[in-house]
Design a protein around this motif. Structure first.
Motif, PDB file in Angstrom:
ATOM      1  N   LEU A 158       0.874  -1.181   0.000  1.00 12.41           N
ATOM      2  CA  LEU A 158       0.000   0.000   0.000  1.00 12.41           C
ATOM      3  C   LEU A 158       0.906   1.224   0.000  1.00 12.41           C
ATOM      4  N   THR A 159       0.705   2.118  -0.980  1.00  9.99           N
ATOM      5  CA  THR A 159       1.502   3.343  -1.057  1.00  9.99           C
ATOM      6  C   THR A 159       0.573   4.545  -0.968  1.00  9.99           C
ATOM      7  N   LEU A 160       0.921   5.448  -0.064  1.00  4.61           N
ATOM      8  CA  LEU A 160       0.089   6.635   0.161  1.00  4.61           C
ATOM      9  C   LEU A 160       0.892   7.882  -0.155  1.00  4.61           C
ATOM     10  N   ARG A 161       0.302   8.796  -0.930  1.00  3.38           N
ATOM     11  CA  ARG A 161       0.933  10.091  -1.202  1.00  3.38           C
ATOM     12  C   ARG A 161       0.083  11.182  -0.559  1.00  3.38           C
ATOM     13  N   TYR A 162       0.648  11.848   0.445  1.00  6.41           N
ATOM     14  CA  TYR A 162      -0.083  12.886   1.171  1.00  6.41           C
ATOM     15  C   TYR A 162       0.152  14.216   0.469  1.00  6.41           C
ATOM     16  N   ARG A 163      -0.893  14.768  -0.150  1.00  8.57           N
ATOM     17  CA  ARG A 163      -0.738  16.019  -0.906  1.00  8.57           C
ATOM     18  C   ARG A 163      -0.888  17.241  -0.023  1.00  8.57           C
ATOM     19  N   LYS A 164      -1.712  17.171   0.980  1.00  5.34           N
ATOM     20  CA  LYS A 164      -1.878  18.280   1.939  1.00  5.34           C
ATOM     21  C   LYS A 164      -2.562  17.752   3.180  1.00  5.34           C
ATOM     22  N   PRO A 165      -2.495  18.497   4.315  1.00  4.40           N
ATOM     23  CA  PRO A 165      -3.182  18.030   5.521  1.00  4.40           C
ATOM     24  C   PRO A 165      -4.699  17.974   5.288  1.00  4.40           C
ATOM     25  N   VAL A 198      -8.674  16.743  -3.188  1.00  6.67           N
ATOM     26  CA  VAL A 198      -7.949  15.500  -2.939  1.00  6.67           C
ATOM     27  C   VAL A 198      -6.774  15.790  -2.004  1.00  6.67           C
ATOM     28  N   THR A 199      -6.730  15.107  -0.863  1.00  2.00           N
ATOM     29  CA  THR A 199      -5.641  15.316   0.091  1.00  2.00           C
ATOM     30  C   THR A 199      -4.675  14.127   0.141  1.00  2.00           C
ATOM     31  N   VAL A 200      -5.156  12.946  -0.241  1.00  4.46           N
ATOM     32  CA  VAL A 200      -4.307  11.748  -0.272  1.00  4.46           C
ATOM     33  C   VAL A 200      -4.617  10.944  -1.533  1.00  4.46           C
ATOM     34  N   GLU A 201      -3.564  10.511  -2.224  1.00  7.66           N
ATOM     35  CA  GLU A 201      -3.703   9.570  -3.335  1.00  7.66           C
ATOM     36  C   GLU A 201      -3.044   8.263  -2.909  1.00  7.66           C
ATOM     37  N   ALA A 202      -3.595   7.153  -3.346  1.00  5.65           N
ATOM     38  CA  ALA A 202      -3.027   5.879  -2.896  1.00  5.65           C
ATOM     39  C   ALA A 202      -3.126   4.815  -3.970  1.00  5.65           C
TER      40      ALA A 202
ATOM     41  N   PRO B   5      -0.784  25.552   7.907  1.00  4.59           N
ATOM     42  CA  PRO B   5      -2.125  24.971   7.816  1.00  4.59           C
ATOM     43  C   PRO B   5      -2.756  24.730   9.186  1.00  4.59           C
ATOM     44  N   PHE B   6      -1.996  24.944  10.246  1.00  2.00           N
ATOM     45  CA  PHE B   6      -2.569  24.793  11.586  1.00  2.00           C
ATOM     46  C   PHE B   6      -1.746  25.580  12.596  1.00  2.00           C
ATOM     47  N   GLY B 150      16.818  14.710  13.589  1.00  2.00           N
ATOM     48  CA  GLY B 150      17.110  16.131  13.424  1.00  2.00           C
ATOM     49  C   GLY B 150      16.450  16.749  12.215  1.00  2.00           C
ATOM     50  N   THR B 151      15.633  15.960  11.509  1.00  2.00           N
ATOM     51  CA  THR B 151      14.958  16.468  10.317  1.00  2.00           C
ATOM     52  C   THR B 151      13.462  16.171  10.399  1.00  2.00           C
ATOM     53  N   PRO B 152      12.748  16.902  11.274  1.00  2.00           N
ATOM     54  CA  PRO B 152      11.312  16.668  11.407  1.00  2.00           C
ATOM     55  C   PRO B 152      10.592  17.020  10.108  1.00  2.00           C
ATOM     56  N   GLY B 153       9.425  16.439   9.905  1.00  2.00           N
ATOM     57  CA  GLY B 153       8.669  16.760   8.696  1.00  2.00           C
ATOM     58  C   GLY B 153       7.299  16.129   8.745  1.00  2.00           C
ATOM     59  N   MET B 154       6.509  16.429   7.717  1.00  2.00           N
ATOM     60  CA  MET B 154       5.198  15.807   7.574  1.00  2.00           C
ATOM     61  C   MET B 154       5.374  14.612   6.628  1.00  2.00           C
ATOM     62  N   THR B 155       4.515  13.600   6.777  1.00  2.20           N
ATOM     63  CA  THR B 155       4.585  12.450   5.885  1.00  2.20           C
ATOM     64  C   THR B 155       4.274  12.901   4.450  1.00  2.20           C
ATOM     65  N   GLY B 156       5.210  12.639   3.535  1.00  2.00           N
ATOM     66  CA  GLY B 156       4.986  12.916   2.111  1.00  2.00           C
ATOM     67  C   GLY B 156       4.430  11.676   1.440  1.00  2.00           C
ATOM     68  N   THR B 157       5.201  10.590   1.513  1.00  2.78           N
ATOM     69  CA  THR B 157       4.704   9.293   1.026  1.00  2.78           C
ATOM     70  C   THR B 157       5.033   8.230   2.056  1.00  2.78           C
ATOM     71  N   LEU B 158       4.215   7.189   2.046  1.00  2.00           N
ATOM     72  CA  LEU B 158       4.432   6.058   2.949  1.00  2.00           C
ATOM     73  C   LEU B 158       4.105   4.795   2.162  1.00  2.00           C
ATOM     74  N   THR B 159       5.044   3.854   2.111  1.00  2.00           N
ATOM     75  CA  THR B 159       4.829   2.590   1.400  1.00  2.00           C
ATOM     76  C   THR B 159       4.974   1.443   2.374  1.00  2.00           C
ATOM     77  N   LEU B 160       3.972   0.583   2.387  1.00  2.00           N
ATOM     78  CA  LEU B 160       3.958  -0.557   3.308  1.00  2.00           C
ATOM     79  C   LEU B 160       3.954  -1.849   2.523  1.00  2.00           C
ATOM     80  N   ARG B 161       4.831  -2.780   2.922  1.00  2.00           N
ATOM     81  CA  ARG B 161       4.840  -4.120   2.319  1.00  2.00           C
ATOM     82  C   ARG B 161       4.443  -5.130   3.387  1.00  2.00           C
ATOM     83  N   TYR B 162       3.284  -5.751   3.195  1.00  2.00           N
ATOM     84  CA  TYR B 162       2.781  -6.715   4.169  1.00  2.00           C
ATOM     85  C   TYR B 162       3.311  -8.094   3.803  1.00  2.00           C
ATOM     86  N   ARG B 163       4.201  -8.641   4.638  1.00  2.00           N
ATOM     87  CA  ARG B 163       4.814  -9.934   4.330  1.00  2.00           C
ATOM     88  C   ARG B 163       3.976 -11.100   4.815  1.00  2.00           C
ATOM     89  N   LYS B 164       3.249 -10.938   5.915  1.00  2.00           N
ATOM     90  CA  LYS B 164       2.360 -11.975   6.438  1.00  2.00           C
ATOM     91  C   LYS B 164       1.413 -11.339   7.440  1.00  2.00           C
TER      92      LYS B 164
END
Lengths: 227, 227
Positions: A158-165, A198-202, B5-6, B150-164
């Motif tokens: 599963l891949t998620l692309r966060y475009r904005k909060p 759209v805030t998240v594409e996946a 944004p907040f 030392g490099t805080p940030g917001m999640t841009g992309t997240l990819t998950l691989r479910y092995r089991k």
């Protein structure tokens, strides 16, 4: 033959009987969701909080008198071989952690969508939905889209692309089967905020595991339908 | 200048004063988590359930007498400019939806890890953790790993691989900064079940948004530390 990593719990009830039974417990869950939200927002005095805590512990003790004796908690198969997931963390009518989502499947085009409201319980940054909560709801919708497309499976990637909060509040999401190849199904989808942006594409890859294929081959039957 | 944004809600309390205040409410949350789990497992009679539901509604009414009047619910900045996220959906001491995780940051190597228990409330397939719940906890751990590096940030992309599938129960997860380039940080990590087997591998891209960089440039100060 590979062993299935889990078994469904069966109940000797029709879909209708089971739904009616669960609806009574569902009322408790609805009340608990509201209490959960208010418990996070309240600023009442410490004595009122301590009193509420004691009462909650008493209620817990009474409900604990009889509980399900199996590690397969919230998923059952009814007489008609339909899977009912009232304990599911996203859609479970009986799960106070679930928002819950009502997901609509499109069996013709192969897709799924939902409109839902995410309150303060689902916060990450101030006033914004936790990015992981968005992953949680999308994973469930994606799985149901794959099933609606006739190719059910477990999440492979599963891949998620966060475009904005995403602001807390009304949200919607939709997913559709983009392609299938044998046991693999690619699902794509997106999540929108209250303004329709759209805030998240996946994108997700869903795979029908070997144990499920062997079960189908052996019994000549399709697995119970999770719907 | 881009608009953030907040905004964080500020409280006129030290870290210690705020933690002590929240701990009282935290006791209520702990009781609610236990009631939530039992409410999902209980098979007591419908009359007992109806009675419990009424009591819960009464408790809610009492707690609702005073609530936070802002859409920024669970995140505050204390006098010492530390961000405290007691409402966070994963780690929030005051959020009954949160398991909650206690995440340990490694400020030397740039990483974060947690050991936690996922009960029936986090179920997807029978007896297994919902795949989306695993994404939820990993997203939080990954964000804290990026900050620890030392490099805080917001999640841009997240990819998950479910092995089991991951059995409900004890789990652990760890994440580490794999590389950084300017405002972008790559975090990698994995989740393990009670047997220590890796069940999910993940990779995330974290980005320090423009508004945060401009805030830092303008004020000469680093943003409040989310720790």
């Amino acid at each position: 033959m590979s062993r299935a990593p889990f078994e469904y719990r069966t109940v000797d009830l029709t879909d209708e009987e089971y739904a009616a039974d669960q609806a009574v417990y569902g009322g408790l869950t609805t009340a608990l969701r509201r209490l959960g939200e208010i418990s996070l927002l309240t600023t009442v005095g410490h004595d009122v909080v301590a009193d509420a805590t004691r009462q909650i512990e008493e209620i817990t003790a009474r409900l604990e008198a009889e509980v399900i004796p199996t590690p397969n908690f919230g998923v059952v198969v009814t007489k008609s071989r339909h899977v009912r997931g009232y304990g599911n963390a996203v859609v479970g009518m009986r799960n106070p952690v679930a928002p819950p989502l009502t997901i609509v499947q499109d069996l013709v085009k192969g897709g799924a969508s939902a409109e839902f409201f995410l309150n303060a319980l689902y916060e990450g940054p101030p006033g914004k939905v936790h990015g992981g909560v968005l992953a949680l709801v999308l994973d469930q919708i994606f799985g149901e889209a794959a099933a609606a497309g006739g190719t059910p499976g477990m999440t492979g990637t599963l891949t998620l692309r966060y475009r904005k909060p995403t602001a807390l509040g009304a949200c919607s999401a939709s997913a559709w089967v983009a392609s299938t190849a044998g046991i693999k199904t690619i699902v794509k989808g997106e999540l929108r905020d209250a303004d329709g942006e759209v805030t998240v594409e996946a994108e997700g890859l869903f795979i029908l595991p070997r144990w499920a294929r062997e079960q189908i081959a052996e019994s000549g039957e399709t697995p119970p339908q999770y719907e």
